[in-house]
Design a protein around this motif. Structure first.
Motif, PDB file in Angstrom:
ATOM      1  N   ILE A 296      18.841 145.216  39.408  1.00  0.00           N
ATOM      2  CA  ILE A 296      20.057 145.751  38.788  1.00  0.00           C
ATOM      3  C   ILE A 296      21.147 144.691  38.717  1.00  0.00           C
ATOM      4  CG2 ILE A 296      21.934 147.415  39.076  1.00  0.00           C
ATOM      5  CD1 ILE A 296      19.878 149.338  40.289  1.00  0.00           C
ATOM      6  N   ILE A 297      21.353 143.979  39.832  1.00  0.00           N
ATOM      7  CA  ILE A 297      22.395 142.948  39.868  1.00  0.00           C
ATOM      8  C   ILE A 297      22.103 141.842  38.855  1.00  0.00           C
ATOM      9  CG2 ILE A 297      23.437 141.132  41.284  1.00  0.00           C
ATOM     10  CD1 ILE A 297      23.004 142.972  43.717  1.00  0.00           C
ATOM     11  N   ALA A 298      20.854 141.375  38.826  1.00  0.00           N
ATOM     12  CA  ALA A 298      20.480 140.297  37.906  1.00  0.00           C
ATOM     13  C   ALA A 298      20.598 140.741  36.451  1.00  0.00           C
ATOM     14  CB  ALA A 298      19.054 139.828  38.196  1.00  0.00           C
ATOM     15  N   THR A 299      20.236 141.978  36.167  1.00  0.00           N
ATOM     16  CA  THR A 299      20.325 142.495  34.802  1.00  0.00           C
ATOM     17  C   THR A 299      21.774 142.631  34.354  1.00  0.00           C
ATOM     18  OG1 THR A 299      18.241 143.707  35.061  1.00  0.00           O
ATOM     19  CG2 THR A 299      19.697 144.399  33.278  1.00  0.00           C
ATOM     20  N   ILE A 300      22.631 143.133  35.239  1.00  0.00           N
ATOM     21  CA  ILE A 300      24.059 143.257  34.918  1.00  0.00           C
ATOM     22  C   ILE A 300      24.662 141.885  34.645  1.00  0.00           C
ATOM     23  CG2 ILE A 300      26.321 143.866  35.860  1.00  0.00           C
ATOM     24  CD1 ILE A 300      24.964 146.180  37.329  1.00  0.00           C
ATOM     25  N   TYR A 301      24.318 140.924  35.498  1.00  0.00           N
ATOM     26  CA  TYR A 301      24.824 139.552  35.316  1.00  0.00           C
ATOM     27  C   TYR A 301      24.413 138.992  33.955  1.00  0.00           C
ATOM     28  CZ  TYR A 301      24.278 134.463  35.526  1.00  0.00           C
ATOM     29  OH  TYR A 301      24.270 133.126  35.217  1.00  0.00           O
TER      30      TYR A 301
ATOM     31  N   ILE B 235      20.408 128.957  38.870  1.00  0.00           N
ATOM     32  CA  ILE B 235      20.928 130.324  38.756  1.00  0.00           C
ATOM     33  C   ILE B 235      19.956 131.173  37.946  1.00  0.00           C
ATOM     34  CG2 ILE B 235      22.772 131.776  37.814  1.00  0.00           C
ATOM     35  CD1 ILE B 235      24.707 129.475  38.316  1.00  0.00           C
ATOM     36  N   GLY B 236      19.512 130.631  36.807  1.00  0.00           N
ATOM     37  CA  GLY B 236      18.599 131.357  35.935  1.00  0.00           C
ATOM     38  C   GLY B 236      17.241 131.589  36.569  1.00  0.00           C
ATOM     39  N   LEU B 237      16.774 130.615  37.360  1.00  0.00           N
ATOM     40  CA  LEU B 237      15.483 130.768  38.036  1.00  0.00           C
ATOM     41  C   LEU B 237      15.506 131.962  38.976  1.00  0.00           C
ATOM     42  CD1 LEU B 237      12.665 129.844  38.922  1.00  0.00           C
ATOM     43  CD2 LEU B 237      13.773 128.235  40.495  1.00  0.00           C
ATOM     44  N   PHE B 238      16.518 132.017  39.837  1.00  0.00           N
ATOM     45  CA  PHE B 238      16.597 133.123  40.793  1.00  0.00           C
ATOM     46  C   PHE B 238      16.908 134.446  40.097  1.00  0.00           C
ATOM     47  CE2 PHE B 238      17.493 129.472  43.640  1.00  0.00           C
ATOM     48  CZ  PHE B 238      16.457 129.679  44.544  1.00  0.00           C
ATOM     49  N   ALA B 239      17.785 134.403  39.092  1.00  0.00           N
ATOM     50  CA  ALA B 239      18.114 135.634  38.374  1.00  0.00           C
ATOM     51  C   ALA B 239      16.910 136.136  37.576  1.00  0.00           C
ATOM     52  CB  ALA B 239      19.304 135.409  37.440  1.00  0.00           C
ATOM     53  N   GLY B 240      16.155 135.200  36.990  1.00  0.00           N
ATOM     54  CA  GLY B 240      14.976 135.582  36.222  1.00  0.00           C
ATOM     55  C   GLY B 240      13.916 136.229  37.091  1.00  0.00           C
ATOM     56  N   ILE B 241      13.685 135.644  38.280  1.00  0.00           N
ATOM     57  CA  ILE B 241      12.724 136.229  39.212  1.00  0.00           C
ATOM     58  C   ILE B 241      13.227 137.573  39.720  1.00  0.00           C
ATOM     59  CG2 ILE B 241      11.630 135.951  41.472  1.00  0.00           C
ATOM     60  CD1 ILE B 241      11.552 132.944  40.940  1.00  0.00           C
ATOM     61  N   ALA B 242      14.549 137.641  39.986  1.00  0.00           N
ATOM     62  CA  ALA B 242      15.126 138.894  40.484  1.00  0.00           C
ATOM     63  C   ALA B 242      14.966 140.024  39.476  1.00  0.00           C
ATOM     64  CB  ALA B 242      16.608 138.687  40.810  1.00  0.00           C
ATOM     65  N   ARG B 243      14.974 139.696  38.196  1.00  0.00           N
ATOM     66  CA  ARG B 243      14.880 140.733  37.162  1.00  0.00           C
ATOM     67  C   ARG B 243      13.498 141.379  37.093  1.00  0.00           C
ATOM     68  NH1 ARG B 243      17.396 138.883  31.575  1.00  0.00           N
ATOM     69  NH2 ARG B 243      17.029 141.103  31.182  1.00  0.00           N
ATOM     70  N   ILE B 244      12.492 140.723  37.702  1.00  0.00           N
ATOM     71  CA  ILE B 244      11.142 141.291  37.648  1.00  0.00           C
ATOM     72  C   ILE B 244      10.581 141.574  39.046  1.00  0.00           C
ATOM     73  CG2 ILE B 244      10.575 140.187  35.450  1.00  0.00           C
ATOM     74  CD1 ILE B 244       9.042 138.065  37.006  1.00  0.00           C
ATOM     75  N   CYS B 245      11.402 141.350  40.079  1.00  0.00           N
ATOM     76  CA  CYS B 245      10.900 141.598  41.433  1.00  0.00           C
ATOM     77  C   CYS B 245      10.889 143.097  41.728  1.00  0.00           C
ATOM     78  CB  CYS B 245      11.732 140.832  42.462  1.00  0.00           C
ATOM     79  SG  CYS B 245      13.352 141.561  42.803  1.00  0.00           S
ATOM     80  N   ARG B 246      10.324 143.440  42.877  1.00  0.00           N
ATOM     81  CA  ARG B 246      10.157 144.853  43.232  1.00  0.00           C
ATOM     82  C   ARG B 246      11.390 145.445  43.895  1.00  0.00           C
ATOM     83  NH1 ARG B 246       4.767 144.241  46.676  1.00  0.00           N
ATOM     84  NH2 ARG B 246       6.034 142.484  47.409  1.00  0.00           N
ATOM     85  N   ILE B 247      12.368 144.610  44.248  1.00  0.00           N
ATOM     86  CA  ILE B 247      13.572 145.103  44.903  1.00  0.00           C
ATOM     87  C   ILE B 247      14.547 145.582  43.832  1.00  0.00           C
ATOM     88  CG2 ILE B 247      15.456 144.534  46.481  1.00  0.00           C
ATOM     89  CD1 ILE B 247      13.685 142.283  47.578  1.00  0.00           C
ATOM     90  N   LYS B 248      14.769 146.877  43.793  1.00  0.00           N
ATOM     91  CA  LYS B 248      15.558 147.483  42.717  1.00  0.00           C
ATOM     92  C   LYS B 248      16.983 146.961  42.662  1.00  0.00           C
ATOM     93  CE  LYS B 248      16.802 151.954  40.705  1.00  0.00           C
ATOM     94  NZ  LYS B 248      16.713 153.434  40.839  1.00  0.00           N
TER      95      LYS B 248
END
Length: 212
Positions: free
Chosen positions: A51-56, A34-47
């Motif tokens: 946002i979702i990963a940061t809120i989580y 969960i953290g791996l995907f959320a961590g990558i999502a927090r720095i990816c280019r897809i806004k």
């Protein structure tokens, strides 16, 4: 101190300690992905993903694990009209909680890698995700190993909170013995000693892995 009581209670408490380790392994294992995907999502280019990963991460890290356990075990069944097994509730709450902290560990570990590494991967014709997978993450893993070890130790101790829903891990078993014997000092000292042994063993293992 009643050493005879400690000797009689020790096998029962050790079984509880093994259950505590099982919960922790499953929670941190699931939380790792969960953290791996959320961590990558927090720095990816897809806004939207950012946002979702940061809120989580912010919501989970900003609320107590105890409240999260209550929400999953007591509140969620009211919505889905199905009782949740205490073990499933315990692992789910701990995994979601761990994932939020692991996402921050991955985010920091990835951003600690020199930007030139990413640019080098892109110059070789790799996509953003290929660069992340083949170049950035292997280097980041070396940086995040110590904080991951700390997260495992933290979750091992925080898993004692699942005793509030009646799940019989180490802390709950200690409470049950005290309810029968009233030997608070002996039992809590034994429980504390078992937690200390487990955390020291994990710390030694993480140190060994760092050297490797």
């Amino acid at each position: 101190m009643d050493f005879e009581l400690i000797e009689q209670s020790l096998p029962y408490l050790i079984q509880g300690a093994l259950i505590t380790i099982e919960i922790t392994l499953m929670a941190v294992g699931i939380g790792f992905f969960i953290g791996l995907f959320a961590g990558i999502a927090r720095i990816c280019r897809i806004k939207a993903l950012r946002i979702i990963a940061t809120i989580y991460a912010d919501c989970i890290r900003g609320t107590p694990l105890l409240v999260q356990i209550f929400l999953i075990y007591f509140a969620l069944p009211m919505l889905i009209h199905t009782q949740i097994n205490p073990f499933v509730a315990a692992v789910t709450a701990c995994a979601i909680n761990s994932g939020a902290y692991v996402s921050e560990i991955f985010r920091a570990g990835i951003q600690a890698i020199d930007q030139g590494q990413f640019e080098a991967g892109r110059s070789l014709g790799l996509s953003w995700w290929q660069t992340m997978y083949y170049i950035i993450l292997p280097q980041a893993f070396h940086n995040i190993l110590p904080p991951l070890g700390n997260e495992f130790i933290t979750m091992l101790k925080d898993s004692s909170l699942v005793s509030v829903i009646g799940f019989e891990e180490l802390t709950r078993r200690g409470q049950l013995i005290i309810a029968q014997t009233y030997a608070s000092f002996e039992i809590w000292m034994t429980v504390a000693a078992l937690y200390l042994i487990m955390t020291l063993a994990i710390a030694k293992f993480v140190s060994f892995m760092e050297h490797k």
